[in-house]
Design a protein around this motif. Structure first.
Motif, PDB file in Angstrom:
ATOM      1  N   ALA A   3       0.828  -1.202   0.000  1.00 59.68           N
ATOM      2  CA  ALA A   3       0.000   0.000   0.000  1.00 59.68           C
ATOM      3  C   ALA A   3       0.864   1.255   0.000  1.00 59.68           C
ATOM      4  CB  ALA A   3      -0.928  -0.015   1.215  1.00 59.68           C
ATOM      5  N   LEU A   4       1.996   1.205   0.728  1.00 52.34           N
ATOM      6  CA  LEU A   4       2.884   2.362   0.796  1.00 52.34           C
ATOM      7  C   LEU A   4       3.442   2.702  -0.579  1.00 52.34           C
ATOM      8  CD1 LEU A   4       4.179   4.450   2.664  1.00 52.34           C
ATOM      9  CD2 LEU A   4       6.084   2.868   3.021  1.00 52.34           C
ATOM     10  N   GLN A   5       3.796   1.682  -1.373  1.00 52.33           N
ATOM     11  CA  GLN A   5       4.379   1.906  -2.686  1.00 52.33           C
ATOM     12  C   GLN A   5       3.366   2.486  -3.667  1.00 52.33           C
ATOM     13  OE1 GLN A   5       5.850  -2.145  -3.145  1.00 52.33           O
ATOM     14  NE2 GLN A   5       7.934  -1.363  -3.289  1.00 52.33           N
ATOM     15  N   THR A   6       2.086   2.283  -3.415  1.00 47.47           N
ATOM     16  CA  THR A   6       1.075   2.807  -4.332  1.00 47.47           C
ATOM     17  C   THR A   6       0.659   4.228  -3.976  1.00 47.47           C
ATOM     18  OG1 THR A   6      -0.738   1.877  -3.021  1.00 47.47           O
ATOM     19  CG2 THR A   6       0.196   0.492  -4.765  1.00 47.47           C
ATOM     20  N   LEU A   7       1.265   4.803  -2.930  1.00 46.93           N
ATOM     21  CA  LEU A   7       0.973   6.178  -2.553  1.00 46.93           C
ATOM     22  C   LEU A   7       2.045   7.104  -3.116  1.00 46.93           C
ATOM     23  CD1 LEU A   7      -0.069   5.769   1.193  1.00 46.93           C
ATOM     24  CD2 LEU A   7      -1.562   6.055  -0.794  1.00 46.93           C
ATOM     25  N   ALA A   8       1.608   8.120  -3.848  1.00 54.46           N
ATOM     26  CA  ALA A   8       2.558   9.089  -4.378  1.00 54.46           C
ATOM     27  C   ALA A   8       2.935  10.117  -3.322  1.00 54.46           C
ATOM     28  CB  ALA A   8       1.971   9.783  -5.598  1.00 54.46           C
ATOM     29  N   LEU A   9       1.955  10.536  -2.536  1.00 57.98           N
ATOM     30  CA  LEU A   9       2.172  11.512  -1.476  1.00 57.98           C
ATOM     31  C   LEU A   9       1.481  11.032  -0.209  1.00 57.98           C
ATOM     32  CD1 LEU A   9       1.404  14.831  -3.404  1.00 57.98           C
ATOM     33  CD2 LEU A   9       3.654  14.111  -2.592  1.00 57.98           C
ATOM     34  N   GLN A  10       2.109  11.323   0.905  1.00 56.80           N
ATOM     35  CA  GLN A  10       1.526  10.951   2.187  1.00 56.80           C
ATOM     36  C   GLN A  10       1.858  12.027   3.218  1.00 56.80           C
ATOM     37  OE1 GLN A  10       3.039   7.342   4.061  1.00 56.80           O
ATOM     38  NE2 GLN A  10       0.958   6.757   4.623  1.00 56.80           N
ATOM     39  N   ALA A  11       0.862  12.474   3.933  1.00 58.70           N
ATOM     40  CA  ALA A  11       1.056  13.443   5.017  1.00 58.70           C
ATOM     41  C   ALA A  11       0.459  12.869   6.290  1.00 58.70           C
ATOM     42  CB  ALA A  11       0.390  14.774   4.671  1.00 58.70           C
ATOM     43  N   LYS A  12       1.166  13.034   7.401  1.00 60.34           N
ATOM     44  CA  LYS A  12       0.684  12.584   8.697  1.00 60.34           C
ATOM     45  C   LYS A  12       0.834  13.714   9.701  1.00 60.34           C
ATOM     46  CE  LYS A  12       1.653   7.615   8.195  1.00 60.34           C
ATOM     47  NZ  LYS A  12       2.370   6.448   8.771  1.00 60.34           N
ATOM     48  N   ASP A  13      -0.282  14.060  10.352  1.00 61.76           N
ATOM     49  CA  ASP A  13      -0.289  15.071  11.411  1.00 61.76           C
ATOM     50  C   ASP A  13       0.401  16.361  10.960  1.00 61.76           C
ATOM     51  OD1 ASP A  13      -1.580  13.311  13.202  1.00 61.76           O
ATOM     52  OD2 ASP A  13       0.342  12.382  13.688  1.00 61.76           O
ATOM     53  N   LEU A  14       0.038  16.830   9.778  1.00 62.36           N
ATOM     54  CA  LEU A  14       0.682  17.998   9.178  1.00 62.36           C
ATOM     55  C   LEU A  14       0.048  19.282   9.713  1.00 62.36           C
ATOM     56  CD1 LEU A  14       2.851  18.565   7.006  1.00 62.36           C
ATOM     57  CD2 LEU A  14       1.001  18.751   5.349  1.00 62.36           C
ATOM     58  N   VAL A  27      -3.258  17.681   9.667  1.00 61.76           N
ATOM     59  CA  VAL A  27      -3.828  17.046   8.482  1.00 61.76           C
ATOM     60  C   VAL A  27      -3.107  15.736   8.163  1.00 61.76           C
ATOM     61  CG1 VAL A  27      -4.116  17.257   5.978  1.00 61.76           C
ATOM     62  CG2 VAL A  27      -4.644  19.194   7.467  1.00 61.76           C
ATOM     63  N   SER A  28      -3.869  14.687   7.936  1.00 63.80           N
ATOM     64  CA  SER A  28      -3.329  13.413   7.442  1.00 63.80           C
ATOM     65  C   SER A  28      -4.020  13.098   6.120  1.00 63.80           C
ATOM     66  CB  SER A  28      -3.564  12.293   8.454  1.00 63.80           C
ATOM     67  OG  SER A  28      -2.802  12.518   9.640  1.00 63.80           O
ATOM     68  N   LEU A  29      -3.205  12.699   5.138  1.00 63.30           N
ATOM     69  CA  LEU A  29      -3.744  12.526   3.789  1.00 63.30           C
ATOM     70  C   LEU A  29      -2.898  11.544   3.000  1.00 63.30           C
ATOM     71  CD1 LEU A  29      -5.790  13.587   1.620  1.00 63.30           C
ATOM     72  CD2 LEU A  29      -4.026  15.259   0.998  1.00 63.30           C
ATOM     73  N   ASP A  30      -3.554  10.649   2.266  1.00 62.23           N
ATOM     74  CA  ASP A  30      -2.884   9.734   1.352  1.00 62.23           C
ATOM     75  C   ASP A  30      -3.317  10.065  -0.074  1.00 62.23           C
ATOM     76  OD1 ASP A  30      -1.719   8.396   3.480  1.00 62.23           O
ATOM     77  OD2 ASP A  30      -3.256   6.828   3.543  1.00 62.23           O
ATOM     78  N   VAL A  31      -2.345  10.217  -0.977  1.00 59.27           N
ATOM     79  CA  VAL A  31      -2.627  10.507  -2.389  1.00 59.27           C
ATOM     80  C   VAL A  31      -2.160   9.321  -3.231  1.00 59.27           C
ATOM     81  CG1 VAL A  31      -2.148  12.032  -4.340  1.00 59.27           C
ATOM     82  CG2 VAL A  31      -2.388  12.986  -2.027  1.00 59.27           C
ATOM     83  N   PRO A  32      -3.093   8.581  -3.845  1.00 59.98           N
ATOM     84  CA  PRO A  32      -2.704   7.420  -4.650  1.00 59.98           C
ATOM     85  C   PRO A  32      -1.867   7.818  -5.861  1.00 59.98           C
ATOM     86  CG  PRO A  32      -5.057   7.393  -4.128  1.00 59.98           C
ATOM     87  CD  PRO A  32      -4.553   8.748  -3.758  1.00 59.98           C
ATOM     88  N   ALA A  33      -0.926   6.964  -6.216  1.00 65.15           N
ATOM     89  CA  ALA A  33      -0.064   7.209  -7.374  1.00 65.15           C
ATOM     90  C   ALA A  33      -0.845   7.011  -8.661  1.00 65.15           C
ATOM     91  CB  ALA A  33       1.132   6.273  -7.339  1.00 65.15           C
ATOM     92  N   GLY A  34      -0.499   7.810  -9.679  1.00 68.16           N
ATOM     93  CA  GLY A  34      -1.074   7.653 -10.996  1.00 68.16           C
ATOM     94  C   GLY A  34      -2.505   8.106 -11.126  1.00 68.16           C
ATOM     95  N   ALA A  60       6.773  22.991   7.823  1.00 68.90           N
ATOM     96  CA  ALA A  60       5.599  22.330   8.387  1.00 68.90           C
ATOM     97  C   ALA A  60       6.026  21.358   9.476  1.00 68.90           C
ATOM     98  CB  ALA A  60       4.830  21.582   7.297  1.00 68.90           C
ATOM     99  N   GLN A  61       5.139  21.166  10.419  1.00 70.28           N
ATOM    100  CA  GLN A  61       5.325  20.128  11.424  1.00 70.28           C
ATOM    101  C   GLN A  61       4.574  18.884  10.980  1.00 70.28           C
ATOM    102  OE1 GLN A  61       3.854  22.052  14.989  1.00 70.28           O
ATOM    103  NE2 GLN A  61       5.907  22.690  15.581  1.00 70.28           N
ATOM    104  N   GLY A  62       5.145  17.728  11.255  1.00 73.44           N
ATOM    105  CA  GLY A  62       4.534  16.480  10.836  1.00 73.44           C
ATOM    106  C   GLY A  62       5.420  15.756   9.840  1.00 73.44           C
ATOM    107  N   HIS A  63       4.838  14.790   9.166  1.00 71.84           N
ATOM    108  CA  HIS A  63       5.602  13.931   8.260  1.00 71.84           C
ATOM    109  C   HIS A  63       5.030  14.008   6.853  1.00 71.84           C
ATOM    110  CE1 HIS A  63       7.904  10.473   6.819  1.00 71.84           C
ATOM    111  NE2 HIS A  63       6.776   9.973   6.350  1.00 71.84           N
ATOM    112  N   ILE A  64       5.919  14.208   5.868  1.00 71.88           N
ATOM    113  CA  ILE A  64       5.549  14.195   4.455  1.00 71.88           C
ATOM    114  C   ILE A  64       6.450  13.209   3.734  1.00 71.88           C
ATOM    115  CG2 ILE A  64       5.344  15.531   2.322  1.00 71.88           C
ATOM    116  CD1 ILE A  64       5.057  18.040   4.059  1.00 71.88           C
ATOM    117  N   ALA A  65       5.860  12.365   2.907  1.00 73.14           N
ATOM    118  CA  ALA A  65       6.637  11.400   2.127  1.00 73.14           C
ATOM    119  C   ALA A  65       6.212  11.457   0.668  1.00 73.14           C
ATOM    120  CB  ALA A  65       6.444   9.986   2.671  1.00 73.14           C
ATOM    121  N   TRP A  66       7.197  11.333  -0.232  1.00 74.20           N
ATOM    122  CA  TRP A  66       6.947  11.191  -1.663  1.00 74.20           C
ATOM    123  C   TRP A  66       7.333   9.774  -2.050  1.00 74.20           C
ATOM    124  CZ3 TRP A  66       9.665  16.016  -4.265  1.00 74.20           C
ATOM    125  CH2 TRP A  66       9.065  17.185  -3.788  1.00 74.20           C
TER     126      TRP A  66
END
Length: 263
Positions: A3-14, A27-34, A60-66
């Motif tokens: 599931a992690l690999q299919t997410l293009a962007l991910q924010a946790k407690d932003l 803000v927590s948000l998952d953005v699917p890839a493609g 920003a405070q929190g976690h962002i992943a690409w």
């Protein structure tokens, strides 16, 4: 694929504060890839702030992943190759030729002081042709109208050929026919596997996206498929029930609340 690999962007407690004022609240948000994800909500909801934070343009405070990698661990060149940005009301050098503005999108792929390659030129031409701006290639950006400049800036973003494209109010200054052209370009990008995230005020256009993120008062109040009733109800709610989303000729349209459902 996880599931992690299919997410293009991910924010946790932003969380983001601007001028000592909290704008985003955990803000927590998952953005699917493609896919094409559209962020909507009333003025002041924090839409543009969220997009800029996801792009790494705001502290920003929190976690962002690409693509599963922490944004904080990526260097500037890696970020520039992975993400293309089209901001709201961007100020560009108006004396630059259009082709040179679009070539800026290729800078992450060029060595320091190196001349653009034949491939760079081909990418610039393809982007300008896609946005119907090729005929202006030798004109100065300052000679163009606001809508024409917006198409050139979109071409610059497209020329980067990044896997992520974030656009804040990309339809600003575009007339309805060119808004339709933009929609077709987004659909082509999505078909090529590009992840597109846009902030739009035009709810009717946003309903063509794969997913919609609904914001209010610095929080995500709903995120889901654009064609689901729950998503439509969330949009209606944040706009104070002043609009209604209804089916018409095989698609969803937005009507003032007083108009009701078409026959």
């Amino acid at each position: 694929m996880s599931a992690l690999q299919t997410l293009a962007l991910q924010a946790k407690d932003l969380s983001v504060s601007l001028a000592d004022r909290a704008v985003l609240h955990g803000v927590s948000l998952d953005v699917p890839a493609g896919q094409w994800t559209c962020v909507v909500g009333p003025n002041g909801a924090g839409k543009s702030t969220l997009l800029r934070a996801l792009a790494g343009l705001l502290p920003a405070q929190g976690h962002i992943a690409w693509h599963g990698v922490a944004l904080s661990s990526l260097d500037r060149r890696s970020r520039a190759r992975q993400l293309s940005w089209l901001g709201q009301g961007e100020v560009a050098m108006l004396d630059l030729r259009v082709r040179d503005v679009v070539m800026l999108g290729r800078l992450p792929y060029q060595d320091w002081l190196a001349a653009p390659s034949a491939y760079d030129h081909a990418m610039v031409q393809a982007a300008l042709e896609a946005t119907q701006a090729w005929t202006w290639r030798d004109r100065a950006l300052g000679e163009l109208s606001g809508g024409e400049r917006q198409r050139v800036l979109l071409a610059r973003a497209m020329a980067g050929n990044a896997s992520l494209m974030l656009m804040d109010e990309p339809l600003a200054n575009l007339d309805p026919p060119h808004q339709v052209d933009w929609l077709e370009q987004v659909q082509c990008l999505r078909a090529q596997g590009t992840t597109v995230v846009s902030v739009l005020h035009e709810i009717g256009m946003a309903l063509h996206a794969d997913r919609i993120v609904v914001m209010q008062a610095g929080r995500v109040v709903h995120a889901g498929p654009a064609d689901e009733v729950q998503t439509h109800r969330a949009i209606e709610a944040v706009f104070g029930e002043r609009v209604r989303i209804v089916p018409l000729e095989g698609q969803w349209v937005v009507l003032p609340k007083s108009q009701g459902r078409p026959a």
